[in-house]
Design a protein around this motif. Sequence first.
Motif, PDB file in Angstrom:
ATOM      1  N   SER A 214      27.581  49.078  22.745  1.00 38.33           N
ATOM      2  CA  SER A 214      28.192  49.661  23.950  1.00 38.33           C
ATOM      3  C   SER A 214      27.980  48.731  25.132  1.00 38.33           C
ATOM      4  O   SER A 214      27.115  47.842  25.091  1.00 38.33           O
ATOM      5  CB  SER A 214      27.594  51.046  24.249  1.00 38.33           C
ATOM      6  OG  SER A 214      26.205  50.935  24.522  1.00 38.33           O
TER       7      SER A 214
ATOM      8  N   GLN B 106      33.535  44.877  29.678  1.00 36.43           N
ATOM      9  CA  GLN B 106      34.082  45.177  28.362  1.00 36.43           C
ATOM     10  C   GLN B 106      34.495  43.885  27.675  1.00 36.43           C
ATOM     11  O   GLN B 106      34.684  42.861  28.327  1.00 36.43           O
ATOM     12  CB  GLN B 106      35.285  46.115  28.467  1.00 36.43           C
ATOM     13  CG  GLN B 106      36.448  45.523  29.243  1.00 36.43           C
ATOM     14  CD  GLN B 106      37.582  46.507  29.453  1.00 36.43           C
ATOM     15  OE1 GLN B 106      37.528  47.643  29.004  1.00 36.43           O
ATOM     16  NE2 GLN B 106      38.629  46.058  30.130  1.00 36.43           N
TER      17      GLN B 106
ATOM     18  N   HIS C   2      31.318  48.730  19.887  1.00 33.78           N
ATOM     19  CA  HIS C   2      32.284  48.318  20.911  1.00 33.78           C
ATOM     20  C   HIS C   2      32.968  47.006  20.531  1.00 33.78           C
ATOM     21  O   HIS C   2      34.156  46.816  20.774  1.00 33.78           O
ATOM     22  CB  HIS C   2      31.559  48.157  22.258  1.00 33.78           C
ATOM     23  CG  HIS C   2      32.437  47.661  23.372  1.00 33.78           C
ATOM     24  ND1 HIS C   2      33.279  48.486  24.082  1.00 33.78           N
ATOM     25  CD2 HIS C   2      32.610  46.417  23.902  1.00 33.78           C
ATOM     26  CE1 HIS C   2      33.923  47.785  24.996  1.00 33.78           C
ATOM     27  NE2 HIS C   2      33.541  46.517  24.906  1.00 33.78           N
TER      28      HIS C   2
END
Length: 403
Positions: free
Chosen positions: A42, A47, A63
């Motif tokens: 995560s 991101q 992720h």
Amino acid sequence: MQWTPDGYVAVVTMFNYQQFRHIGAPGWQLGWTWAKKEVIWSMVGAQTTEQGDCSKFKGNTPHCCKKDPTIVDLLPGTPYNMQIANCCKAGVINTFNQDPANAASSFQISVGLAGTTNKTVKVPKNFTLKTPGPGYTCGRAIVGRPTKFFTSDGRRATQALMTWNVTCTYSQFLAQKTPSCCVSLSSFYNDTIVNCPTCSCGCQNPSGSNCVNEDSPNLQSAIDGPGKWTGQPLVQCTSHMCPIRIHWHVKLNYKEYWRVKITITNFNFRMNYTQWNLVVQHPNFDNITQLFSFNYKPLTPYGGGINDTAMFWGVKFYNDLLMQAGKLGNVQSELLLRKDSQAFTFEKGWAFPRRVYFNGDNCVMPSPENYPWLPNASPLTKQPLTLPLLVFWVVLATLLAYA
């Protein structure tokens, strides 16, 4: 910061220690290669651009499962439960001179399949930093002293379990094959406008497909075409072909002062330059008396004894955004400088800058012999014509005497 059942949680922070080079839109991209088979469970505050192949995981899906992930910042307005301090600025990192509070960017990452002790965890390799495009070269990660964190009252310190440091340096030659800005000159005492040197930032190709005219019917389709999201400039067709032009105009001459007007024009149809800055070198900058509509900070790269380099940037919410090419694509200001009786002169191009940098890039200057010269001076020698004329007539008289 802490161990997890199969790895660790870390905070990654990028500090911009450059005095006048920032990372502008569309922001930084940070990458590396994992030393083993690590995955990212995560992230908070950033991101990855791709998830990769996570098919071997049952239940919870990481992720990112890529061997070489690429990280990007989150946008402003991200929900608070996805933020940490110094995140979510769309990848923009300002300079310490302009905005110290926004000269860093951080995100939190939870890594799995990585080992759970200082001896089993391996440092990632092959760090890359794109801003976007090339220019930065990163060294290897070095294990350093664990970072310490102090409580608000300063009476207790905690520290990270491990700290790795990576240093990235910038090269303008790696960033682009050609310069990105040029300088033009003019003055009140001469009607000549010295334009940027021809092909300062490259030349038009025979078909003219590497630039576009402002009145072209295909302008919008070219702006939205290939290269829009890569930061690749789309420049207006000019003789210099530069995305940015800085114009220095010697405007007025007073008894004890002289006045200069600086204009920055954007010829890039794809780029709004946020938090732009300009660095200029001139020997009279130790006597700047007043500045209109720009912020100013003296730079002393040669020590406190020499103050000939100044950094300028826009006023927040007024002109700190240099709009893309068009009617609004320029910012300007004027400087009032006190004369130094021992050094000041309008002769030999003294009134014009020695070096100019835009956003940290060195700009192409005109050739010195083309500078605007005083009305009663030769454009080549910048000396009064009285002595050369006298020599000419003496030589001519001598030749006629022997003829």
